[in-house]
Design a protein around this motif. Sequence first.
Motif, mmCIF file in Angstrom:
data_model
loop_
_atom_site.group_PDB
_atom_site.id
_atom_site.type_symbol
_atom_site.label_atom_id
_atom_site.label_comp_id
_atom_site.label_asym_id
_atom_site.label_seq_id
_atom_site.Cartn_x
_atom_site.Cartn_y
_atom_site.Cartn_z
ATOM 1 N N LEU A 162 0.843 -1.190 0.000
ATOM 2 C CA LEU A 162 0.000 0.000 0.000
ATOM 3 C C LEU A 162 0.880 1.242 0.000
ATOM 4 N N ASP A 163 0.585 2.156 -0.911
ATOM 5 C CA ASP A 163 1.353 3.393 -1.023
ATOM 6 C C ASP A 163 0.368 4.551 -0.923
ATOM 7 N N PRO A 164 0.334 5.227 0.222
ATOM 8 C CA PRO A 164 -0.655 6.297 0.399
ATOM 9 C C PRO A 164 -0.504 7.442 -0.602
ATOM 10 N N GLN A 165 0.710 7.622 -1.147
ATOM 11 C CA GLN A 165 0.905 8.708 -2.114
ATOM 12 C C GLN A 165 0.405 8.336 -3.505
ATOM 13 N N PRO B 142 -2.375 5.782 -4.293
ATOM 14 C CA PRO B 142 -3.351 4.742 -3.970
ATOM 15 C C PRO B 142 -3.847 4.017 -5.225
#
Length: 164
Positions: free
Chosen positions: A85-88, A90
Motif C-alpha cells: 500500500l502506497d498512500p501517495q 493509492p
Amino acid sequence: MLLILPLTACRPVEPPIDPNGTFGSSVTAMDYDPSDTHVPNVFVDGTWVGEGGRGGKIVLGGIKLPKRWHPGLTADVRWQRCDRLDPQHPVPLEEACHWTEKVVPIHRYDEVGRTWLHILPGDRVLIIPSMLGPGHPDYPGPDLPTKDFFGDSSVNNKSKELAK
C-alpha cells in the motif's frame, strides 16, 4: 409376586476406531516471495487459515488430513497477493490484489504436530505436515521466511534452492 432384577452397569457403546480416519492439523502459512507484496488471505480446502506471514503467528485455521499419508494426497490452496500500500499513489483494491489457486501435493508424514504451508517465489507451494518445523536441521522444507517491506527483500538460501 414381586420380581426383583439385579441391576448391571451399562457401558456406552464406543464407535470402532478407524485406522483410516482423519484428524485436524493447524496450518501456518508463510510467504517467501522476495517482492514487497503481502498475502493477507490464505485458504486450504476452502478454509481460511490466515495470512501468509513470516511464520510463528497465531494459527487461525486448519487442514483435515488422513491418519495415514498416501501417494496422491493433495490440498487445494488459494491465496491473495497484494501490492504494498502506497498512500501517495493509492490503487483500488481490485487492481492491487490478485488471487492464485493451485492443487498442491502434501509432503509425506508419519507424525504431525503442525502443518507448514510455504508460498515460494514463482507461486510454488509446499505443504509439510510435521513434528519438526522451519529452522530444525531435519525439517524437509525451507527455514522461516525473511522479508523486508522497507528495503531490499531477501529469501533465505534454502528457499531459493526449493524455488528452482
